[in-house]
Write a protein that holds these residues in place. Structure first.
Motif, mmCIF file in Angstrom:
data_model
loop_
_atom_site.group_PDB
_atom_site.id
_atom_site.type_symbol
_atom_site.label_atom_id
_atom_site.label_comp_id
_atom_site.label_asym_id
_atom_site.label_seq_id
_atom_site.Cartn_x
_atom_site.Cartn_y
_atom_site.Cartn_z
ATOM 1 N N VAL A 84 4.171 32.252 32.759
ATOM 2 C CA VAL A 84 3.216 33.342 33.344
ATOM 3 C C VAL A 84 4.369 34.519 33.659
ATOM 4 O O VAL A 84 5.391 34.552 34.308
ATOM 5 N N GLU A 85 3.980 35.827 33.250
ATOM 6 C CA GLU A 85 4.805 36.929 33.615
ATOM 7 C C GLU A 85 4.046 37.707 34.633
ATOM 8 O O GLU A 85 4.836 38.127 35.692
ATOM 9 N N SER A 86 2.739 37.828 34.853
ATOM 10 C CA SER A 86 2.249 38.438 35.859
ATOM 11 C C SER A 86 0.637 38.067 36.120
ATOM 12 O O SER A 86 0.164 37.542 34.909
ATOM 13 N N ILE A 87 0.103 38.185 37.377
ATOM 14 C CA ILE A 87 -1.239 37.628 37.588
ATOM 15 C C ILE A 87 -1.881 38.906 38.282
ATOM 16 O O ILE A 87 -1.226 39.547 39.047
ATOM 17 N N ASP A 88 -2.999 39.357 37.568
ATOM 18 C CA ASP A 88 -3.937 40.079 38.119
ATOM 19 C C ASP A 88 -5.165 39.460 38.748
ATOM 20 O O ASP A 88 -6.045 39.162 37.995
ATOM 21 N N ILE A 89 -5.082 39.410 39.950
ATOM 22 C CA ILE A 89 -6.250 38.727 40.751
ATOM 23 C C ILE A 89 -7.699 39.398 40.839
ATOM 24 O O ILE A 89 -8.642 38.951 41.568
ATOM 25 N N SER A 90 -7.669 40.607 40.318
ATOM 26 C CA SER A 90 -8.948 41.385 40.499
ATOM 27 C C SER A 90 -10.148 40.697 40.428
ATOM 28 O O SER A 90 -11.275 40.765 41.011
ATOM 29 N N VAL A 91 -10.400 40.022 38.971
ATOM 30 C CA VAL A 91 -11.447 39.513 38.732
ATOM 31 C C VAL A 91 -11.813 38.330 39.401
ATOM 32 O O VAL A 91 -12.954 38.036 39.797
ATOM 33 N N VAL A 92 -10.897 37.625 39.928
ATOM 34 C CA VAL A 92 -11.017 36.297 40.743
ATOM 35 C C VAL A 92 -11.504 36.801 41.986
ATOM 36 O O VAL A 92 -12.390 36.166 42.670
ATOM 37 N N ASN A 93 -11.068 37.741 42.732
ATOM 38 C CA ASN A 93 -11.387 38.318 44.179
ATOM 39 C C ASN A 93 -13.138 38.753 43.848
ATOM 40 O O ASN A 93 -13.669 38.702 44.730
ATOM 41 N N MET A 94 -13.321 39.432 42.626
ATOM 42 C CA MET A 94 -14.757 40.205 42.505
ATOM 43 C C MET A 94 -15.682 38.815 42.647
ATOM 44 O O MET A 94 -16.745 38.753 43.058
ATOM 45 N N LEU A 95 -15.298 37.637 41.837
ATOM 46 C CA LEU A 95 -16.266 36.334 41.863
ATOM 47 C C LEU A 95 -16.216 35.835 43.192
ATOM 48 O O LEU A 95 -17.434 35.386 43.578
ATOM 49 N N VAL A 96 -15.164 35.577 43.872
ATOM 50 C CA VAL A 96 -15.111 34.944 45.336
ATOM 51 C C VAL A 96 -16.053 35.803 46.304
ATOM 52 O O VAL A 96 -16.860 35.211 46.776
ATOM 53 N N LYS A 97 -15.987 36.962 46.196
ATOM 54 C CA LYS A 97 -16.741 38.072 47.180
ATOM 55 C C LYS A 97 -18.256 37.803 46.540
ATOM 56 O O LYS A 97 -19.034 37.893 47.395
ATOM 57 N N GLY A 98 -18.510 37.251 45.353
ATOM 58 C CA GLY A 98 -19.794 37.295 44.762
ATOM 59 C C GLY A 98 -20.384 35.655 44.867
ATOM 60 O O GLY A 98 -21.331 35.342 44.499
ATOM 61 N N HIS A 99 -19.619 35.069 45.670
ATOM 62 C CA HIS A 99 -19.749 33.435 46.024
ATOM 63 C C HIS A 99 -19.889 32.759 44.914
ATOM 64 O O HIS A 99 -20.524 31.827 44.781
ATOM 65 N N PHE A 100 -19.078 32.916 43.906
ATOM 66 C CA PHE A 100 -19.081 32.174 42.627
ATOM 67 C C PHE A 100 -17.659 31.175 42.939
ATOM 68 O O PHE A 100 -16.786 31.624 43.728
ATOM 69 N N ILE A 101 -17.658 30.187 42.037
ATOM 70 C CA ILE A 101 -16.481 29.261 41.984
ATOM 71 C C ILE A 101 -15.859 29.719 40.669
ATOM 72 O O ILE A 101 -16.158 29.252 39.500
ATOM 73 N N PRO A 102 -14.708 30.295 40.538
ATOM 74 C CA PRO A 102 -13.919 30.614 39.283
ATOM 75 C C PRO A 102 -13.503 29.271 38.909
ATOM 76 O O PRO A 102 -12.801 28.482 39.493
ATOM 77 N N VAL A 103 -13.379 29.199 37.302
ATOM 78 C CA VAL A 103 -12.897 27.910 36.930
ATOM 79 C C VAL A 103 -12.211 28.588 35.614
ATOM 80 O O VAL A 103 -12.517 29.257 34.823
ATOM 81 N N ILE A 104 -10.716 28.519 35.421
ATOM 82 C CA ILE A 104 -9.707 29.264 34.876
ATOM 83 C C ILE A 104 -9.076 28.123 33.763
ATOM 84 O O ILE A 104 -8.612 27.247 34.095
ATOM 85 N N ALA A 105 -9.178 28.797 32.604
ATOM 86 C CA ALA A 105 -8.341 28.076 31.610
ATOM 87 C C ALA A 105 -6.995 28.909 31.406
ATOM 88 O O ALA A 105 -6.983 29.944 31.303
ATOM 89 N N PRO A 106 -6.018 27.974 31.364
ATOM 90 C CA PRO A 106 -4.703 28.520 31.645
ATOM 91 C C PRO A 106 -4.018 28.984 29.960
ATOM 92 O O PRO A 106 -3.151 28.629 29.572
ATOM 93 N N ILE A 107 -4.890 30.148 29.590
ATOM 94 C CA ILE A 107 -4.380 30.863 28.508
ATOM 95 C C ILE A 107 -4.268 32.154 28.944
ATOM 96 O O ILE A 107 -4.937 32.858 29.443
ATOM 97 N N GLY A 108 -2.963 32.661 28.672
ATOM 98 C CA GLY A 108 -2.749 34.040 28.692
ATOM 99 C C GLY A 108 -2.418 34.795 27.548
ATOM 100 O O GLY A 108 -2.409 34.231 26.482
ATOM 101 N N VAL A 109 -2.439 36.247 27.612
ATOM 102 C CA VAL A 109 -2.113 36.965 26.730
ATOM 103 C C VAL A 109 -0.887 37.974 26.931
ATOM 104 O O VAL A 109 -0.499 38.355 27.767
ATOM 105 N N GLY A 110 0.034 38.206 25.607
ATOM 106 C CA GLY A 110 1.201 38.821 25.575
ATOM 107 C C GLY A 110 1.073 40.069 25.277
ATOM 108 O O GLY A 110 -0.019 40.608 25.121
ATOM 109 N N LYS A 111 2.202 41.047 25.540
ATOM 110 C CA LYS A 111 2.296 42.430 25.418
ATOM 111 C C LYS A 111 1.830 42.606 23.837
ATOM 112 O O LYS A 111 1.666 43.951 23.484
ATOM 113 N N ASP A 112 2.218 41.525 23.373
ATOM 114 C CA ASP A 112 1.993 41.690 21.639
ATOM 115 C C ASP A 112 0.819 41.512 21.495
ATOM 116 O O ASP A 112 0.419 41.588 20.326
#
Length: 296
Positions: free
Chosen positions: A162-190
């Motif tokens: 992990v280089e960095s985390i942007d939690i915007s999408v997670v916060n949006m789901l939590v505020k909408g009363h959803f349970i986020p289920v996250i697969a540990p795949i990231g994307v690089g600058k490349d």
């Protein structure tokens, strides 16, 4: 047929014991790394899904990060693709990465989402690519060499950290009363996809969210001392001493490192618990004794 007096008293005791913990964790975020036996045994899968729905119903915000190594291995085997491991890491070429994304981001992720929804919850599946949630960089392994030999970097392909985390999408789901289920795949600058260890992703997401708890489900009882006794109620200094003393070693060391880093970075507590026990998460959170290793 109703409960016996003794059974009724036991049920009442459990509910009464849970109340202060439910109040304590209300509106708090708890990040759970889901893997091991809990992910392959049908009874355990069902009990885990129900636990998440109960937590959400009483006002707790669970976030799930899942693994899927055995499932990836099985599909690669069916496709006739040989798997090589170096220092416990799967060597992941472009073709293998396609399978990893198919299994983690598709089959496994959607099965967990479906189970939660079937038990009355509202889950949404993500990979780290969604909303630029996980920015990754290539993991470089250093070959184990004799002291006088210069170190050598080993390329294991699309394996990242992990280089960095942007939690915007997670916060949006939590505020909408959803349970986020996250697969540990990231994307690089490349623009490349990277498979990342699920424990590490769970820890980094917990840090970014300033979560109340990080829970790592494992296939062992927790951290054991040299006599096989469960260690719990540890502070970060205790854990540092156990690492220095060689009590924590082998496969447990990366999990402990992950838990330790999370607590040192602002997560209130981390728990390493036995996912082979039904309702392990609820027992750890809502009872006085708990069942695993608790680090604060």
């Amino acid at each position: 047929m109703g409960l016996t007096q003794k059974s009724a008293a036991n049920v009442a005791h459990v509910l009464a014991e849970a109340l202060p913990y439910i109040q304590r964790y209300s509106n708090k975020t708890i990040v759970i790394k889901y893997g091991g036996n809990a992910m392959v045994d049908n009874v355990l899968k069902s009990s885990f899904a129900r636990d998440l729905v109960l937590m959400k119903t009483v006002g707790i915000n669970p976030i799930v990060v899942h693994g899927g190594g055995p499932q990836i291995g099985r599909l690669l085997e069916r496709l006739g693709k040989e798997t090589q491991f170096i220092q416990g890491m799967r060597v992941t070429d472009a073709e293998t990465m396609d399978v990893v994304e198919m299994v983690l981001g598709g089959l496994v992720n959607k099965e967990i989402v479906n189970l939660i929804n079937r038990h009355g919850g509202q889950a949404v599946g993500l990979s780290g690519k969604d909303g630029d949630l996980i920015r990754a960089k290539k993991l470089e392994l250093t070959a184990l060499q004799e002291a006088e030999v210069p170190s050598e970097i080993i390329d294991i392909g699309h394996v990242g950290e992990v280089e960095s985390i942007d939690i915007s999408v997670v916060n949006m789901l939590v505020k909408g009363h959803f349970i986020p289920v996250i697969a540990p795949i990231g994307v690089g600058k490349d623009g490349r996809s990277y498979n990342i260890n699920a424990d590490l992703v769970a820890g980094k997401i917990a840090e970014a969210l300033a979560a109340e708890n990080l829970i790592l489900l494992t296939n062992v009882s927790g951290l054991l001392d040299e006599n096989g006794q469960l260690l719990t109620g540890l502070n970060t200094s205790d854990v540092d001493r156990l690492i220095e003393g060689g009590i924590i070693k082998g496969g447990m060391l990366p999990k402990i490192d992950c838990a330790l880093n999370a607590v040192k970075s602002g997560v209130k507590s981390a728990h390493i618990i036995d996912g082979r026990l039904p309702h392990a998460v609820l027992v750890e959170l809502f009872t006085d004794q708990g069942i695993g290793t608790y680090i604060h």
